[in-house]
Design a protein around this motif. Structure first.
Motif, PDB file in Angstrom:
ATOM      1  N   MET A  82      29.653  91.579  62.855  1.00  0.00           N
ATOM      2  CA  MET A  82      30.117  91.845  61.490  1.00  0.00           C
ATOM      3  C   MET A  82      31.383  92.685  61.511  1.00  0.00           C
ATOM      4  N   LEU A  83      31.461  93.656  62.404  1.00  0.00           N
ATOM      5  CA  LEU A  83      32.667  94.473  62.504  1.00  0.00           C
ATOM      6  C   LEU A  83      33.860  93.614  62.908  1.00  0.00           C
ATOM      7  N   ARG A  84      33.675  92.732  63.887  1.00  0.00           N
ATOM      8  CA  ARG A  84      34.767  91.855  64.329  1.00  0.00           C
ATOM      9  C   ARG A  84      35.226  90.953  63.177  1.00  0.00           C
ATOM     10  N   VAL A  85      34.287  90.331  62.488  1.00  0.00           N
ATOM     11  CA  VAL A  85      34.620  89.453  61.356  1.00  0.00           C
ATOM     12  C   VAL A  85      35.282  90.256  60.241  1.00  0.00           C
ATOM     13  N   GLY A  86      34.739  91.448  59.944  1.00  0.00           N
ATOM     14  CA  GLY A  86      35.322  92.288  58.897  1.00  0.00           C
ATOM     15  C   GLY A  86      36.750  92.682  59.206  1.00  0.00           C
ATOM     16  N   MET A  87      37.016  93.050  60.450  1.00  0.00           N
ATOM     17  CA  MET A  87      38.379  93.425  60.844  1.00  0.00           C
ATOM     18  C   MET A  87      39.326  92.236  60.704  1.00  0.00           C
ATOM     19  N   GLU A  88      38.858  91.057  61.094  1.00  0.00           N
ATOM     20  CA  GLU A  88      39.699  89.863  60.950  1.00  0.00           C
ATOM     21  C   GLU A  88      39.937  89.540  59.473  1.00  0.00           C
ATOM     22  N   LEU A  89      38.910  89.706  58.646  1.00  0.00           N
ATOM     23  CA  LEU A  89      39.055  89.435  57.217  1.00  0.00           C
ATOM     24  C   LEU A  89      40.054  90.396  56.578  1.00  0.00           C
ATOM     25  N   ILE A  90      39.986  91.668  56.941  1.00  0.00           N
ATOM     26  CA  ILE A  90      40.933  92.659  56.434  1.00  0.00           C
ATOM     27  C   ILE A  90      42.352  92.259  56.832  1.00  0.00           C
ATOM     28  N   ALA A  91      42.532  91.869  58.098  1.00  0.00           N
ATOM     29  CA  ALA A  91      43.863  91.473  58.581  1.00  0.00           C
ATOM     30  C   ALA A  91      44.351  90.215  57.880  1.00  0.00           C
ATOM     31  N   ARG A  92      43.489  89.220  57.718  1.00  0.00           N
ATOM     32  CA  ARG A  92      43.894  87.961  57.061  1.00  0.00           C
ATOM     33  C   ARG A  92      44.351  88.194  55.628  1.00  0.00           C
ATOM     34  N   ASN A  93      43.748  89.194  54.966  1.00  0.00           N
ATOM     35  CA  ASN A  93      44.123  89.483  53.581  1.00  0.00           C
ATOM     36  C   ASN A  93      45.260  90.487  53.477  1.00  0.00           C
ATOM     37  N   GLY A  94      45.657  91.067  54.597  1.00  0.00           N
ATOM     38  CA  GLY A  94      46.801  91.971  54.606  1.00  0.00           C
ATOM     39  C   GLY A  94      46.609  93.232  53.790  1.00  0.00           C
ATOM     40  N   ILE A  95      45.393  93.738  53.746  1.00  0.00           N
ATOM     41  CA  ILE A  95      45.113  94.931  52.954  1.00  0.00           C
ATOM     42  C   ILE A  95      44.970  96.118  53.901  1.00  0.00           C
ATOM     43  N   ASN A 124      44.280  99.511  52.809  1.00  0.00           N
ATOM     44  CA  ASN A 124      43.281 100.451  52.315  1.00  0.00           C
ATOM     45  C   ASN A 124      42.480  99.788  51.210  1.00  0.00           C
ATOM     46  N   GLY A 125      41.169  99.817  51.343  1.00  0.00           N
ATOM     47  CA  GLY A 125      40.350  99.168  50.328  1.00  0.00           C
ATOM     48  C   GLY A 125      38.879  99.220  50.669  1.00  0.00           C
ATOM     49  N   PHE A 126      38.187  98.163  50.273  1.00  0.00           N
ATOM     50  CA  PHE A 126      36.749  98.069  50.446  1.00  0.00           C
ATOM     51  C   PHE A 126      36.385  96.736  51.068  1.00  0.00           C
ATOM     52  N   LEU A 127      35.446  96.774  51.995  1.00  0.00           N
ATOM     53  CA  LEU A 127      34.874  95.579  52.595  1.00  0.00           C
ATOM     54  C   LEU A 127      33.442  95.501  52.098  1.00  0.00           C
ATOM     55  N   ARG A 128      33.092  94.390  51.491  1.00  0.00           N
ATOM     56  CA  ARG A 128      31.725  94.224  50.982  1.00  0.00           C
ATOM     57  C   ARG A 128      31.019  93.142  51.785  1.00  0.00           C
ATOM     58  N   VAL A 129      29.819  93.475  52.243  1.00  0.00           N
ATOM     59  CA  VAL A 129      28.948  92.567  52.974  1.00  0.00           C
ATOM     60  C   VAL A 129      27.785  92.242  52.047  1.00  0.00           C
ATOM     61  N   THR A 130      27.512  90.953  51.820  1.00  0.00           N
ATOM     62  CA  THR A 130      26.420  90.547  50.937  1.00  0.00           C
ATOM     63  C   THR A 130      25.575  89.487  51.627  1.00  0.00           C
ATOM     64  N   THR A 131      24.276  89.668  51.575  1.00  0.00           N
ATOM     65  CA  THR A 131      23.324  88.707  52.137  1.00  0.00           C
ATOM     66  C   THR A 131      22.260  88.423  51.097  1.00  0.00           C
ATOM     67  N   SER A 132      21.913  87.158  50.935  1.00  0.00           N
ATOM     68  CA  SER A 132      20.756  86.811  50.112  1.00  0.00           C
ATOM     69  C   SER A 132      19.768  86.039  50.977  1.00  0.00           C
ATOM     70  N   ARG A 133      18.559  85.941  50.498  1.00  0.00           N
ATOM     71  CA  ARG A 133      17.546  85.206  51.254  1.00  0.00           C
ATOM     72  C   ARG A 133      17.899  83.723  51.350  1.00  0.00           C
ATOM     73  N   GLY A 134      18.701  83.233  50.428  1.00  0.00           N
ATOM     74  CA  GLY A 134      19.082  81.817  50.434  1.00  0.00           C
ATOM     75  C   GLY A 134      18.159  80.991  49.556  1.00  0.00           C
ATOM     76  N   VAL A 135      18.293  79.694  49.660  1.00  0.00           N
ATOM     77  CA  VAL A 135      17.489  78.760  48.866  1.00  0.00           C
ATOM     78  C   VAL A 135      16.089  78.685  49.459  1.00  0.00           C
ATOM     79  N   GLY A 136      15.101  78.665  48.601  1.00  0.00           N
ATOM     80  CA  GLY A 136      13.713  78.527  49.046  1.00  0.00           C
ATOM     81  C   GLY A 136      12.887  77.885  47.957  1.00  0.00           C
ATOM     82  N   ARG A 137      11.596  77.923  48.154  1.00  0.00           N
ATOM     83  CA  ARG A 137      10.693  77.349  47.158  1.00  0.00           C
ATOM     84  C   ARG A 137      10.735  78.154  45.870  1.00  0.00           C
ATOM     85  N   ARG A 138      10.388  77.502  44.791  1.00  0.00           N
ATOM     86  CA  ARG A 138      10.275  78.180  43.508  1.00  0.00           C
ATOM     87  C   ARG A 138       9.087  79.125  43.566  1.00  0.00           C
TER      88      ARG A 138
END
Length: 170
Positions: free
Chosen positions: A68-81, A83-97
């Motif tokens: 996650m740190l490696r991906v986050g650092m690459e994402l920050i660089a790709r966006n050229g920012i 100073n800011g905020f990095l948000r990590v979000t996870t959901s359980r995903g699709v499942g049964r009702r």
């Protein structure tokens, strides 16, 4: 650009199903990490809380903390920012009702970056929200998808002309 389910994609291409349990039941976890000069602040502490939340809610993690740190650092660089905020979000995903988590085997995972708002304020008007957060709630120590108490507090602050509302425990 954002990182969505294993790929760097434009934001408009990241689509979450209306059958995602995060959307239906609030089964999400997130961390928002401040970064300065492209360096995340208190990364290990944020990841410890994130991992604890995933374990408590039994949501499978898509990446390790180092990945996650490696991906986050690459994402920050790709966006050229700088100073800011990095948000990590996870959901359980699709499942049964229904409330059973059975069949939810493919979590959604995304990372986004956000620049700081222009201008720095030195004085804030703060109030204490009327609704408390109870420390006995086992979810109180995690950043999860049910933020209705915080939304109500923000609405209360807006009505009072305050910049922030503090939520106290009992």
């Amino acid at each position: 650009m954002i990182y969505f389910n294993g790929k760097f994609v434009p934001e408009r291409e990241a689509v979450v199903s209306v059958m995602d349990r995060g959307f239906l039941y609030g089964e999400t976890l997130f961390e928002t990490v401040r970064f300065y000069r492209r360096k995340p602040f208190l990364w290990k502490e944020h990841m410890a809380r994130y991992v604890g939340g995933c374990e408590a809610l039994q949501i499978e993690r898509a990446l390790t903390g180092d990945e996650m740190l490696r991906v986050g650092m690459e994402l920050i660089a790709r966006n050229g920012i700088q100073n800011g905020f990095l948000r990590v979000t996870t959901s359980r995903g699709v499942g049964r009702r229904g409330y059973s988590i059975g069949g939810s085997n493919d979590p959604m995972f995304c990372m986004t970056v956000h620049p700081l708002a222009p201008g720095t304020r030195k004085v804030f008007r703060v109030m204490i929200a009327s609704n408390p957060i109870y420390s006995a709630n086992p979810l109180a120590c995690y950043k999860h998808g049910n933020k209705l108490s915080q939304i109500l507090a923000r609405m209360e602050a807006d009505r009072a002309g305050a910049d922030e509302a503090l939520l106290l425990n009992e």
